[in-house]
Design a protein around this motif. Sequence first.
Motif, PDB file in Angstrom:
ATOM      1  N   ARG A 179       0.800  -1.231  -0.104  1.00  8.90           N
ATOM      2  CA  ARG A 179       0.480  -0.111   0.348  1.00  8.90           C
ATOM      3  C   ARG A 179       0.695   1.578   0.278  1.00  8.90           C
ATOM      4  O   ARG A 179       1.844   1.480   0.133  1.00  8.90           O
ATOM      5  N   LYS A 180       0.406   2.192  -0.897  1.00 12.19           N
ATOM      6  CA  LYS A 180       0.896   3.556  -0.767  1.00 12.19           C
ATOM      7  C   LYS A 180       0.500   4.194   0.712  1.00 12.19           C
ATOM      8  O   LYS A 180       2.149   4.834   0.395  1.00 12.19           O
ATOM      9  N   SER A 181       0.248   4.220   1.171  1.00 12.14           N
ATOM     10  CA  SER A 181      -0.360   4.661   2.348  1.00 12.14           C
ATOM     11  C   SER A 181       0.692   4.150   3.879  1.00 12.14           C
ATOM     12  O   SER A 181       0.748   2.887   3.658  1.00 12.14           O
ATOM     13  N   ARG A 217      -4.651   4.147   6.110  1.00 18.93           N
ATOM     14  CA  ARG A 217      -6.019   5.189   5.578  1.00 18.93           C
ATOM     15  C   ARG A 217      -6.360   4.258   4.425  1.00 18.93           C
ATOM     16  O   ARG A 217      -7.714   5.076   3.860  1.00 18.93           O
ATOM     17  N   GLY A 218      -5.551   3.500   3.814  1.00 23.64           N
ATOM     18  CA  GLY A 218      -6.422   3.387   2.398  1.00 23.64           C
ATOM     19  C   GLY A 218      -6.710   1.571   1.851  1.00 23.64           C
ATOM     20  O   GLY A 218      -7.298   1.185   1.201  1.00 23.64           O
ATOM     21  N   MET A 237     -15.622  10.303   6.152  1.00 21.63           N
ATOM     22  CA  MET A 237     -14.364  10.640   6.680  1.00 21.63           C
ATOM     23  C   MET A 237     -13.673  10.981   8.096  1.00 21.63           C
ATOM     24  O   MET A 237     -12.964  10.924   8.283  1.00 21.63           O
ATOM     25  N   GLN A 238     -14.999  10.504   8.425  1.00 19.58           N
ATOM     26  CA  GLN A 238     -15.361  10.348  10.508  1.00 19.58           C
ATOM     27  C   GLN A 238     -14.034  10.053  10.738  1.00 19.58           C
ATOM     28  O   GLN A 238     -13.162   9.391  10.952  1.00 19.58           O
ATOM     29  N   HIS A 239     -14.410   8.308   9.897  1.00 14.81           N
ATOM     30  CA  HIS A 239     -13.533   7.465  10.797  1.00 14.81           C
ATOM     31  C   HIS A 239     -12.593   7.221  10.128  1.00 14.81           C
ATOM     32  O   HIS A 239     -11.064   6.672  10.362  1.00 14.81           O
ATOM     33  N   LEU A 240     -11.980   7.716   8.828  1.00 11.46           N
ATOM     34  CA  LEU A 240     -11.027   7.553   8.006  1.00 11.46           C
ATOM     35  C   LEU A 240     -10.332   8.434   8.585  1.00 11.46           C
ATOM     36  O   LEU A 240      -9.169   8.614   9.154  1.00 11.46           O
ATOM     37  N   VAL A 277      -6.694  -5.826   2.531  1.00 15.26           N
ATOM     38  CA  VAL A 277      -8.328  -5.491   1.677  1.00 15.26           C
ATOM     39  C   VAL A 277      -7.826  -3.839   1.474  1.00 15.26           C
ATOM     40  O   VAL A 277      -6.833  -3.259   1.878  1.00 15.26           O
ATOM     41  N   ALA A 278      -7.968  -3.313   0.148  1.00 15.67           N
ATOM     42  CA  ALA A 278      -8.072  -2.412   0.183  1.00 15.67           C
ATOM     43  C   ALA A 278      -9.298  -1.681   0.490  1.00 15.67           C
ATOM     44  O   ALA A 278     -10.726  -2.357  -0.267  1.00 15.67           O
TER      45      ALA A 278
END
Length: 358
Positions: A237-239, A285-286, A342-345, A335-336
Amino acid sequence: MNPMLLQFIAKADNTSAIISAIIFGALVLLMILSARRGGGGGGSRRSSYNKGSFKKTGKNLGLESHHIQLLQKAVKDNNIANPQRLYQSPGYLNKILQNVISDVEDANMSRGERNRVINEIFEIKRRISRGADQVKRYGHTKNLKLGQDVTVYSKTLPPAQSQVTGNLENHLAIETPVSADGSPMKYRPGATLKVRFIRDSGKVYVFLTKLREYRKVDGIDNMLVDHSDKVEQNQLRKSPRREFNRPAYFQPVEVITEGKGKKARRRAVVNKNRRFLGQIEDISRGGCALYSRNPMRKGALLKIRFDFASGEDISVFGKVRSVEPTKPFGGLMHVAFTRVSMQHLNEIQSYVYGFFEE
């Protein structure tokens, strides 16, 4: 187009223009708020620095103009004498960004706008971390520090969490993992093990080793394994990601077709009659790495529910990108996330970047 279907198969909306406008509006609000907090005191020291150099460094790290403007405002509000420290010290950057988030929480804006601005603040953190960590490498297990969390994989036992307890001349000491009933997990001496760990703001590394012997030190059971000079990065993953090791429930999501011909519509439905227990090994995040004795196939859609130690309940939707079989049973699903509020992110990013601890 059915919104439920789009949330699984469509890419995320491009909201950069909206976010930019929100950021600029937020800057004005934050300036007003900061002026009120500061009380207009004229005795405070003002920060003086090379703004051109600061902007150039930020752009080299991948920051956009509104990111740099927000950081420049933080430099002014916090009287930072050496702004380059924001790019060089992850801990200091966290501290300053926490101050910015606190100002955003107090600003007069809607919850949706507030969440989008906070998400953009985490984007600043992500880009700086990613740019700074490109030069870091782990070439040898002798570089591992005591207390480093690791996950041990073998052909005979399920994945197990442990930590480095010693770094000797010829061997690495890892605390013997324990099973669910608290008993030590016994691997065969000479067995090949795969060890996985996370460093550098979320980069994942793996290496293969052999178990040589067990040794008890100060009442703690340890495994002595061979050192390795082939520590490979395994970042899918990038994040940035962070070890999580908390239980989670997941349910299959099925896409069904209703109607016929031109009236046919597809709809995504959570299968409420099937629910499986798993464990999220790491999270970003991803996406996440989700271990289960009942892994879903590659390409499958699912809903995942988990919580933080604080009790915050999180729900995300995702797609299985790949599955690593684990012996003697089960598998590790990569898993992606396809849909998350947005709040949970922001809750997830706050944990990943160490803004709060479990």
